[in-house]
Design an enzyme around this catalytic site. Structure first.
Site, short mmCIF file in Angstrom:
data_model
loop_
_atom_site.label_atom_id
_atom_site.label_comp_id
_atom_site.label_asym_id
_atom_site.label_seq_id
_atom_site.Cartn_x
_atom_site.Cartn_y
_atom_site.Cartn_z
N TRP B 323 0.85 -1.20 0.00
CA TRP B 323 0.00 0.00 0.00
C TRP B 323 0.88 1.25 0.00
O TRP B 323 0.54 2.26 -0.62
CB TRP B 323 -0.89 -0.01 1.26
CG TRP B 323 -1.69 1.26 1.42
CD1 TRP B 323 -2.88 1.56 0.81
CD2 TRP B 323 -1.36 2.38 2.25
NE1 TRP B 323 -3.30 2.80 1.21
CE2 TRP B 323 -2.40 3.32 2.09
CE3 TRP B 323 -0.31 2.68 3.10
CZ2 TRP B 323 -2.39 4.55 2.75
CZ3 TRP B 323 -0.31 3.89 3.76
CH2 TRP B 323 -1.34 4.82 3.58
N HIS B 324 2.01 1.18 0.68
CA HIS B 324 2.86 2.36 0.77
C HIS B 324 3.47 2.73 -0.57
O HIS B 324 3.76 3.91 -0.81
CB HIS B 324 3.98 2.15 1.80
CG HIS B 324 3.52 2.44 3.20
ND1 HIS B 324 2.91 1.50 3.97
CD2 HIS B 324 3.60 3.56 3.95
CE1 HIS B 324 2.62 2.03 5.15
NE2 HIS B 324 3.02 3.27 5.17
N GLY B 325 3.69 1.77 -1.43
CA GLY B 325 4.28 2.14 -2.71
C GLY B 325 4.38 0.96 -3.64
O GLY B 325 4.54 -0.19 -3.21
N PHE B 480 2.57 8.43 -1.29
CA PHE B 480 1.85 7.17 -1.10
C PHE B 480 0.37 7.35 -1.40
O PHE B 480 -0.39 6.47 -1.27
CB PHE B 480 2.05 6.65 0.32
CG PHE B 480 3.50 6.59 0.72
CD1 PHE B 480 4.45 6.15 -0.20
CD2 PHE B 480 3.93 7.00 1.95
CE1 PHE B 480 5.79 6.11 0.13
CE2 PHE B 480 5.27 6.95 2.30
CZ PHE B 480 6.19 6.52 1.39
#
Lengths: 429, 480
Positions: B323-325, B480
């Site tokens: 989800w962060h990247g 993000f």
């Protein structure tokens, strides 16, 4: 659970909210009314003068927002005061010295207090930036400039201005002192390439290192450029390089009749202007050496009509040329962007004990037409640059000379990215 | 638009506050919504229509989701479709480029050339508001939240500008009443101003100062620097990231209060944690809670035995990392934390308690800081080189030229002297000296109100100076 505030409390909190509103709206009001007057920032030119156009295209492609973000940073009310306050806080609290809003230059203060320009210091610390092929190409272009000017009967000399960090490394801050070296810079390779291509040049780094025990004020401690003494000696040493080309009647090298002390100046003068700060701690005023030109041999006439092209070291150089009383005309084309003229072009410092004025003649972008104007009637061209400007490939001067006197269709390689910004900042000084 | 930008501070914020407080209370939702859409459109002018359209679909789907409105199977189908739409948009905008690049790399192995692909632009804040949209649908389905009163109210909940771009991830039932009715007192406004200023100070004075060192180190190939320099960069980035994100969260919470909204806290001294589990209860709290409620518990949580619990935790952190990247470094970062927390779970709380607390805090900090190398490195190759250097498995390089200059910077040492003890405040019992949020802003002693106001003004002025002088100031979590 919440309490109902008392009326005095509500009044007090309401007053604070009103103050917040006033604080947030103040830049609007200042921008609209121009009251109080904003502080003028040295070394800064807004990149956008007018508010960006809002159209459907610019809105949806995001260019309007990007342009407004830039515009907002540069045109917000009281911006000058805010930037100056930022600089002052950084300088006073942290010793950080960053002058222009674009952070293109910074100053470094040594111990004992000596002013260094950071970009020159960086140049003396970093590994060489220009590969041998490019350096050879550049020196070759300068040789071509010399050849073309020679065909016109005009001598050409490259004057490499001193890097103060290399000439006076002992006063640098500890983190830089032991690491600074001429071999870190492009300097050595440039000198070698010029010599290989037989381009006449004056290496003031070597010269000043040799002369510094005898001449304490070649680059005064409170300045970032060479002083009157340094520029004077550089001009004296340039004349033999002109004579050696045999294109002009022999020019006498002017003697130094006397060295008097110039009006004292403090480091604060340079700091306040360069850093856009309100006050500095370096109040002590220091006089610097001012060489007085001696009498010229009888019959010497003001025959030189000179064009100096280069960076900010050129200012003091045209000053020295004027004081020598050898010039009928001295023009300085600063970065090939703005024109200056020394007036009077020839100046007797024995009589006036002062300085000629280097007057701005207005913006003069580099193009063939302006090149023709600047070269009209000239019989000498001097190219003055600092070590960190070697990679700028003369800001297109070689191309201009080629277009004027060689191949009119010549197109040189594009200049490195970002150097236009730097020029814009410097021109704003 | 970035909170710490000249456009926001000098133009958007004064205009919005003026508009908002001049608007009669019953129209304030409308003015907040217009402001929020302008705020979002500033950075993603085209995507604003996608946001509005997807919220419109979500809202109308949610009207049929409450228990009892439709048969369970149909409700489930509707919920699935709603989630698929929201997560599909996230997948497309955030991960399409990544997957295409991976497919093209694989095709390259078989001698096939790359196929044409126009890179997708990532709309700002999509990761955060997608989770809010999903949480709304699930909560309405579960009956823990009621359907929003109107499509406009739902859009305002998703798009409300203080939390739109980088959280906190707010659940609808936490703000539903505030959207319908909220009070905006001068005490709450001043409290919000204080919190906003504290966040600005964290971002501009601390995070940006640590960033000078962190950027220098992480933007240089590991082979060119020394082990000491690499460790200095890791530590600087560890604090930069914390103050950058915590500062943003403070600003979001503060702006919310100025408008009359109460958002939940997002950080609670995470570096003072004595274990990875505790760290995740203190770091990006709203994300941790989302993952717990909407992924970990539906997977079975800890109800299906130890092995499944450990697997669930590991999977949750894998998803969190992704989800962060859209990069393998983030996947590895998620795996790193998933593995650590699984090990911690396997050890059990009793064994963990036997570790002296200072040692546990130091160890947790060390492990978290190691994880941030993956977070910051960009490529696995680069991160690998960095780890080798950190553990002295790579010979020291020539050293960074600008490192001594940056280390001689008094601003960095001042930031470290303030930022590091404050980050560990509870570990040293210092948190009682730090300002706390009042339960009732209108009951705070006036002297403190005046003091906070004066400090807020000083911070705003000094930050304004900095912004005018330096320009763009993006937050790390915006990407993000």
């Amino acid at each position: 659970m919440t309490t109902t505030p008392s009326i005095p409390r509500r009044c007090f909190q309401g007053l604070l909210v009103a103050l917040t509103a006033a604080l947030l709206l103040f830049p609007y009001v200042q921008h609209a009314t121009h009251w109080p007057a904003d502080k003028r920032l040295g070394g800064f030119r807004p990149r956008m003068d007018t508010f960006p156009d809002l159209t459907r295209t610019t809105w949806f492609d995001g260019s309007f927002a990007a342009a407004v973000d830039l515009w907002a940073r540069e045109h917000v009310g009281v911006r000058g005061w805010l930037v100056a306050l930022d600089r002052q806080i950084r300088y006073t609290c942290f010793g950080q010295v960053e002058p222009s809003p674009l952070r293109k230059r910074a100053l470094v203060i040594g111990t004992p207090p000596i002013l260094y320009e950071n970009i020159l210091l960086v140049d003396a610390l970093r590994p060489p930036q220009i590969n041998p092929e490019k350096m050879d190409f550049f020196a070759g272009r300068l040789a071509r400039v010399q050849e073309l000017l020679k065909q016109q009967g005009i001598p050409f000399v490259v004057v490499l201005a001193p890097n103060k960090a290399i000439v006076y490394p002992e006063s640098l801050p500890a983190w830089a002192r032991d690491r600074v070296s001429e071999t870190n810079s492009d300097y050595r390779a440039f000198i070698a390439a010029l010599a290989q291509h037989d381009v006449p040049f004056l290496d003031t780094l070597a010269l000043f290192r040799e002369l510094r025990p005898q001449y304490p004020d070649l680059v005064p401690p409170q300045a970032i450029h060479w002083g009157h003494q340094g520029a004077w000696i550089a001009w004296q040493r340039t004349i033999p390089l002109i004579n050696r080309q045999g294109l002009l009647p022999e020019i006498p090298v002017p003697e130094t009749e006397d060295v008097i002390m110039d009006k004292p100046s403090s480091m604060n003068q340079e700091l306040l202007g360069q850093l856009n700060i309100f006050a500095g701690p370096h109040f002590r005023t220091i006089p610097s050496a001012y060489p007085v030109a001696g009498p010229l041999p009888a019959g010497t006439e003001e025959t030189l009509r000179a064009l100096v092209v280069g960076d900010s070291f050129g200012f003091m150089f045209v000053d020295a040329m004027a004081r020598s009383r050898l010039c009928a005309d001295v023009h300085f084309w600063f970065y090939l962007r703005s024109a200056k003229g020394a007036s009077p072009a020839s100046f007797d410092s024995r009589v006036h004990r002062g300085l000629p004025a280097v007057d701005g003649l207005g913006a003069l972008p580099r193009n063939v037409e302006n090149g023709r104007r600047m070269m009209e009637g000239k019989n000498l061209v001097v190219f003055v640059i600092t070590t960190f400007n070697i990679d700028k490939l003369s800001w297109g001067f070689d191309r201009l000379v080629e277009q004027l006197y060689g191949d009119p269709e010549y197109a040189a390689p594009a200049p490195p990215a970002g150097f236009d910004d730097e020029i814009e900042v410097n021109l704003g000084d | 638009m970035v909170f710490s930008s000249a456009t926001f501070l000098f133009y958007f914020l004064p205009a919005v506050l003026t508009l908002y407080f001049l608007t009669p209370p019953r129209f304030r939702n409308l003015s907040a919504l217009v402001a929020s859409l302008v705020f979002f459109a500033w950075g993603a002018p085209r995507f604003v229509f996608v946001l509005i359209a997807s919220c419109f679909v979500d809202y109308h789907a949610s009207r049929w989701l409450p228990p009892g409105r439709l048969p369970v199977r149909r409700r489930k189908l509707l919920l699935g479709l709603g989630r698929a739409l929201d997560l599909g948009l996230l997948l497309y905008f955030k991960y399409a480029n990544f997957f295409v690049a991976e497919i093209q790399a694989m095709l390259g192995l078989f001698g096939r050339g790359p196929f044409p692909w126009a890179a997708v632009v990532l709309p700002i804040g999509i990761s955060f508001f997608t989770f809010q949209k999903v949480s709304y649908l699930v909560d309405v389905y579960r009956g823990t939240a009621q359907v929003a009163g109107s499509a406009g109210r739902h859009l305002l909940y998703i798009a409300l500008f203080p939390q739109l771009i980088a959280g906190p991830i707010v659940r609808y039932h936490d703000v539903a009443r505030q959207i319908d009715q909220r009070s905006t007192t001068s005490g709450l406004f001043l409290d919000g101003l204080w919190r906003f200023s504290v966040g600005l100070a964290k971002k501009v004075f601390l995070a940006n100062t640590f960033a000078r060192l962190a950027d220098l180190v992480f933007d240089t190939p590991p082979s060119l620097m020394t082990t000491t320099q690499a460790w200095a960069g890791v530590i600087a980035y560890t604090f930069q990231l914390y103050y950058d994100f915590a500062g943003y969260s403070d600003m979001a919470i503060g702006l919310g209060r100025m408008l009359g909204f109460h958002f939940l806290e997002n950080f609670n001294f995470p570096y003072a944690s004595a274990g990875i589990g505790e760290f995740w209860r203190r770091w990006h709290i709203s994300l941790g809670r989302f993952m717990m409620e909407y992924l970990y518990v539906p997977l079975g949580g800890n109800r299906k035995g130890h092995g499944r619990t450990v697997f669930n935790l590991w999977l949750v952190f894998l998803v969190s990392g992704f989800w962060h990247g859209a990069a393998w470094t983030f996947v590895l970062w998620g795996i790193w934390h998933g593995t650590l927390i699984s090990l911690e779970k396997t050890l059990g709380p009793e064994r963990m308690k036997r570790i002296p607390r200072p040692l546990a805090i130091a160890g947790t900090f060390f492990l978290v800081a190691l994880g941030w190398v993956l977070f910051r490195s960009g490529t696995i190759h680069r991160a690998g080189g960095f780890y080798l250097l950190l553990f002295n498995l790579l010979p020291d390089g020539a050293g960074l030229m600008a490192f001594p200059e940056i280390m001689a910077d008094r601003a960095l040492w001042l930031a470290a002297a303030i930022g590091i003890p404050c980050a560990f405040a509870p570990a040293f019992g210092l948190d009682r000296f730090l300002p706390r949020d009042p339960a009732d802003p209108d009951a705070v002693p006036l002297v403190r109100v005046a003091g906070r106001f004066a400090l807020s003004v000083v911070i705003l002025v000094v930050v304004s100076c900095e912004l005018c002088a330096t320009g763009f100031n993006p937050f790390i979590y915006f990407q993000f």
